[in-house]
Design a protein around this motif. Structure first.
Motif, PDB file in Angstrom:
ATOM      1  N   ALA A 261     -27.744 -11.126 -39.152  1.00  0.00           N
ATOM      2  CA  ALA A 261     -27.132 -10.559 -38.149  1.00  0.00           C
ATOM      3  C   ALA A 261     -27.727 -11.288 -36.754  1.00  0.00           C
ATOM      4  CB  ALA A 261     -27.547  -9.002 -37.529  1.00  0.00           C
ATOM      5  N   GLU A 262     -26.752 -11.276 -35.665  1.00  0.00           N
ATOM      6  CA  GLU A 262     -27.353 -11.562 -34.552  1.00  0.00           C
ATOM      7  C   GLU A 262     -27.672 -10.400 -33.770  1.00  0.00           C
ATOM      8  OE1 GLU A 262     -27.665 -14.633 -33.335  1.00  0.00           O
ATOM      9  OE2 GLU A 262     -26.288 -15.672 -34.804  1.00  0.00           O
ATOM     10  N   VAL A 263     -28.899 -10.237 -32.906  1.00  0.00           N
ATOM     11  CA  VAL A 263     -29.444  -9.009 -32.390  1.00  0.00           C
ATOM     12  C   VAL A 263     -29.063  -9.503 -30.859  1.00  0.00           C
ATOM     13  CG1 VAL A 263     -31.074  -7.418 -31.975  1.00  0.00           C
ATOM     14  CG2 VAL A 263     -30.995  -8.826 -34.210  1.00  0.00           C
ATOM     15  N   ASP A 264     -28.294  -8.422 -30.390  1.00  0.00           N
ATOM     16  CA  ASP A 264     -28.061  -8.298 -28.745  1.00  0.00           C
ATOM     17  C   ASP A 264     -28.911  -7.261 -27.938  1.00  0.00           C
ATOM     18  OD1 ASP A 264     -26.410 -10.364 -29.447  1.00  0.00           O
ATOM     19  OD2 ASP A 264     -24.572  -9.011 -29.240  1.00  0.00           O
ATOM     20  N   VAL A 265     -29.575  -7.364 -26.895  1.00  0.00           N
ATOM     21  CA  VAL A 265     -29.845  -6.165 -26.183  1.00  0.00           C
ATOM     22  C   VAL A 265     -29.072  -6.075 -24.741  1.00  0.00           C
ATOM     23  CG1 VAL A 265     -32.127  -6.375 -26.870  1.00  0.00           C
ATOM     24  CG2 VAL A 265     -31.605  -7.419 -24.873  1.00  0.00           C
ATOM     25  N   LYS A 266     -28.950  -4.728 -24.500  1.00  0.00           N
ATOM     26  CA  LYS A 266     -28.460  -4.479 -23.242  1.00  0.00           C
ATOM     27  C   LYS A 266     -29.636  -3.400 -22.409  1.00  0.00           C
ATOM     28  CE  LYS A 266     -24.135  -2.452 -22.862  1.00  0.00           C
ATOM     29  NZ  LYS A 266     -23.189  -3.359 -21.815  1.00  0.00           N
ATOM     30  N   ARG A 267     -29.925  -4.014 -21.428  1.00  0.00           N
ATOM     31  CA  ARG A 267     -30.892  -3.124 -20.549  1.00  0.00           C
ATOM     32  C   ARG A 267     -30.155  -2.273 -19.800  1.00  0.00           C
ATOM     33  NH1 ARG A 267     -34.438  -5.799 -16.808  1.00  0.00           N
ATOM     34  NH2 ARG A 267     -35.278  -3.662 -16.607  1.00  0.00           N
ATOM     35  N   VAL A 268     -30.444  -0.980 -19.797  1.00  0.00           N
ATOM     36  CA  VAL A 268     -30.320   0.459 -18.969  1.00  0.00           C
ATOM     37  C   VAL A 268     -31.136   0.698 -18.229  1.00  0.00           C
ATOM     38  CG1 VAL A 268     -28.918   2.568 -19.148  1.00  0.00           C
ATOM     39  CG2 VAL A 268     -28.445   0.739 -21.053  1.00  0.00           C
ATOM     40  N   PHE A 269     -31.044   0.747 -17.027  1.00  0.00           N
ATOM     41  CA  PHE A 269     -32.351   1.071 -16.138  1.00  0.00           C
ATOM     42  C   PHE A 269     -31.684   1.652 -14.724  1.00  0.00           C
ATOM     43  CE2 PHE A 269     -30.928  -3.356 -15.326  1.00  0.00           C
ATOM     44  CZ  PHE A 269     -31.008  -3.267 -14.003  1.00  0.00           C
ATOM     45  N   GLN A 270     -32.709   2.308 -14.152  1.00  0.00           N
ATOM     46  CA  GLN A 270     -32.411   2.655 -12.841  1.00  0.00           C
ATOM     47  C   GLN A 270     -32.739   1.551 -11.802  1.00  0.00           C
ATOM     48  OE1 GLN A 270     -33.719   6.733 -11.963  1.00  0.00           O
ATOM     49  NE2 GLN A 270     -31.893   7.416 -13.180  1.00  0.00           N
ATOM     50  N   ASP A 271     -31.979   1.306 -10.703  1.00  0.00           N
ATOM     51  CA  ASP A 271     -32.444   0.390  -9.883  1.00  0.00           C
ATOM     52  C   ASP A 271     -33.067   1.288  -8.661  1.00  0.00           C
ATOM     53  OD1 ASP A 271     -30.781   1.917  -7.943  1.00  0.00           O
ATOM     54  OD2 ASP A 271     -29.159   0.137  -7.909  1.00  0.00           O
ATOM     55  N   GLU A 272     -33.738   0.411  -7.568  1.00  0.00           N
ATOM     56  CA  GLU A 272     -34.390   1.097  -6.756  1.00  0.00           C
ATOM     57  C   GLU A 272     -33.689   2.219  -5.996  1.00  0.00           C
ATOM     58  OE1 GLU A 272     -34.760  -3.078  -5.066  1.00  0.00           O
ATOM     59  OE2 GLU A 272     -34.752  -2.942  -7.377  1.00  0.00           O
ATOM     60  N   ALA A 273     -32.517   2.344  -6.061  1.00  0.00           N
ATOM     61  CA  ALA A 273     -31.946   3.525  -5.304  1.00  0.00           C
ATOM     62  C   ALA A 273     -31.754   4.560  -6.156  1.00  0.00           C
ATOM     63  CB  ALA A 273     -30.522   2.945  -4.613  1.00  0.00           C
ATOM     64  N   GLY A 274     -32.228   4.363  -7.387  1.00  0.00           N
ATOM     65  CA  GLY A 274     -32.173   5.613  -8.526  1.00  0.00           C
ATOM     66  C   GLY A 274     -30.636   5.422  -9.027  1.00  0.00           C
ATOM     67  N   ILE A 275     -29.935   4.281  -9.070  1.00  0.00           N
ATOM     68  CA  ILE A 275     -28.508   4.368  -9.600  1.00  0.00           C
ATOM     69  C   ILE A 275     -28.756   4.046 -11.003  1.00  0.00           C
ATOM     70  CG2 ILE A 275     -26.325   3.310  -9.496  1.00  0.00           C
ATOM     71  CD1 ILE A 275     -26.774   3.613  -6.315  1.00  0.00           C
ATOM     72  N   GLN A 276     -27.882   4.332 -12.045  1.00  0.00           N
ATOM     73  CA  GLN A 276     -28.210   3.748 -13.095  1.00  0.00           C
ATOM     74  C   GLN A 276     -27.398   2.589 -13.365  1.00  0.00           C
ATOM     75  OE1 GLN A 276     -28.527   6.283 -16.658  1.00  0.00           O
ATOM     76  NE2 GLN A 276     -27.221   5.003 -17.648  1.00  0.00           N
ATOM     77  N   ARG A 277     -28.053   1.524 -13.718  1.00  0.00           N
ATOM     78  CA  ARG A 277     -27.387   0.145 -14.029  1.00  0.00           C
ATOM     79  C   ARG A 277     -27.400  -0.112 -15.466  1.00  0.00           C
ATOM     80  NH1 ARG A 277     -25.050  -1.204  -9.137  1.00  0.00           N
ATOM     81  NH2 ARG A 277     -26.485  -0.773  -7.405  1.00  0.00           N
ATOM     82  N   GLU A 278     -26.725  -1.082 -15.985  1.00  0.00           N
ATOM     83  CA  GLU A 278     -26.931  -1.623 -17.322  1.00  0.00           C
ATOM     84  C   GLU A 278     -26.387  -3.126 -17.263  1.00  0.00           C
ATOM     85  OE1 GLU A 278     -24.371   0.967 -19.500  1.00  0.00           O
ATOM     86  OE2 GLU A 278     -23.109  -0.734 -20.163  1.00  0.00           O
ATOM     87  N   THR A 279     -27.217  -3.952 -18.119  1.00  0.00           N
ATOM     88  CA  THR A 279     -27.000  -5.393 -17.885  1.00  0.00           C
ATOM     89  C   THR A 279     -25.676  -5.705 -19.066  1.00  0.00           C
ATOM     90  OG1 THR A 279     -28.355  -5.738 -19.627  1.00  0.00           O
ATOM     91  CG2 THR A 279     -29.270  -6.066 -17.670  1.00  0.00           C
ATOM     92  N   ASP A 280     -25.137  -7.011 -19.029  1.00  0.00           N
ATOM     93  CA  ASP A 280     -24.359  -7.193 -20.321  1.00  0.00           C
ATOM     94  C   ASP A 280     -25.149  -7.126 -21.654  1.00  0.00           C
ATOM     95  OD1 ASP A 280     -22.129  -7.568 -18.629  1.00  0.00           O
ATOM     96  OD2 ASP A 280     -22.499  -9.776 -18.255  1.00  0.00           O
ATOM     97  N   TRP A 281     -24.520  -7.488 -22.488  1.00  0.00           N
ATOM     98  CA  TRP A 281     -25.203  -7.528 -24.058  1.00  0.00           C
ATOM     99  C   TRP A 281     -25.797  -9.076 -23.958  1.00  0.00           C
ATOM    100  CZ3 TRP A 281     -26.485  -3.896 -26.940  1.00  0.00           C
ATOM    101  CH2 TRP A 281     -25.835  -2.851 -26.917  1.00  0.00           C
TER     102      TRP A 281
END
Ligand code: PHE
Length: 344
Positions: A261-281
């Motif tokens: 397999a190829e393994v991908d990660v996606k970061r899911v985090f809150q930015d400074e304003a408290g808004i939920q963000r996520e990166t691409d895979w």
């Protein structure tokens, strides 16, 4: 009262005066003036007194003469001593350090950013029970390819084409040979990490360099399944990128793992304003279950043992972590770049 007594007194008075003048002279010229004023042949004051020698009765002349010689000698010594003291002061003033200047700041080295990433990754896997293993960078074809189920005429061997050394050895194209060496010499359970430099006939561009750091892991034991692989890598990703990080496995191919397999990660985090963000895979590594042929080539019973393996590039992970746009920056040794990662 005889005149010689008063001449001797005058002489001693002169001596005191001359010694004081010598002590207070502040330069070579001032000293020379003192010498001329007191000891000069014609005008000197000591000579002036000696010139009066003739006025004394002959039997008293030697005493005055002797005293005059003593005074001359003493003055001569004082002049010399003062002179060398003055030159010493002079030299100190002209050549000494300026003690009021601020000190030179000490250069403090730092770990290379890629080394820092390796150390962090190794720390996380150590907590998950993996220990470190190392092996040679100059390898045999057996350890680099054949034992890893990669026949030399297989296209996968071309993909990892590398530099060959005199005598048929090569610069390893991955750290997987270390896994074979460990399996050869250790009975399971095995849980190791193999960090190190690897070499490939690769382009030199923003995401490839012909020499790069790699970090591979291997776990072999009875009853290890793909679930262990997923759980281990998901836990690693959460510890490195944060609790909300998600992991995705895409089917792939490697000669030494099945399935792969190829393994991908996606970061899911809150930015400074408290808004939920996520990166691409983002693809971070290759992984899979160790191919039974690799276990057998390493001398392990493939009926009894199973295992998983994974491999990643700490340089790429550092690019993601620090937002570095070009892998080559890590290799150019530009201190202006590297300095940003120095931690004291
Ligand atoms: N050895 C592979 C490489 O260098 C990486 C890898 C290791 C893939 C272990 C799967 C399992 O590309």
């Amino acid at each position: 009262m005889s005149t010689d007594g008063s001449l001797i007194e005058q002489l001693r008075g002169l001596e005191e005066e001359a010694l004081a003048a010598v002590e207070t002279a502040e330069s070579g010229e001032a000293l020379e003036e003192v010498r001329v004023a007191f000891l000069g042949r014609r005008e000197g004051r000591v000579s002036g007194i000696l010139r009066k020698l003739g006025q004394l009765p002959p039997e008293e002349r030697p005493r005055l003469g002797a005293e005059a010689n003593r005074v001359k000698a003493r003055l001569g010594e004082a002049l010399e001593a003062r002179e060398s003291a003055l030159t010493r002061e002079d030299r100190t003033e002209a050549h000494s350090e300026d003690l009021t200047l601020p000190g030179r700041e000490r250069w403090i080295g730092g770990r290379h950013p890629v080394t820092q990433v390796v150390d962090e990754l190794v720390g996380i896997f150590r907590d998950l029970g993996f220990s470190l293993a190392r092996g040679p960078e100059a390898e045999t074809e057996w350890y680099n390819f054949e034992a890893l189920n990669t026949p030399l005429d297989h296209p996968a061997a071309d993909e990892q084409d590398t530099l060959y050394l005199k005598g048929g050895n090569l610069l390893r194209s991955h750290t997987s040979p270390v896994q074979v060496r460990v399996m050869e010499s250790h009975e399971p359970p095995i849980r190791i990490l193999a960090p190190g430099m690897v070499y490939r006939r690769d382009s030199y561009d923003a995401t490839h360099t012909p020499a790069f750091a790699q970090l591979e892991g291997l776990a072999v034991d009875e009853g290890i399944t793909f679930v262990d692989l997923k759980a281990t890598l998901a836990e690693f990703a959460r510890r490195y990128w944060g609790a909300g990080t998600r992991v995705r496995f895409r089917p792939s191919f490697f000669p030494f793992t099945e399935p792969s397999a190829e393994v991908d990660v996606k970061r899911v985090f809150q930015d400074e304003a408290g808004i939920q963000r996520e990166t691409d895979w983002i693809e971070i590594m290759g992984a899979g279950m160790v191919d039974p042929a690799v276990l057998e080539a390493s001398g392990l019973d493939a009926e009894r043992y199973t295992g998983f393996a994974f491999g990643m590039g700490p340089g790429r992970i550092g690019m993601l972590k620090y937002g570095v746009p070009d892998l080559r920056l890590f290799f150019e040794n530009d201190v202006r770049f590297l300095q940003q990662f120095a931690r004291s």
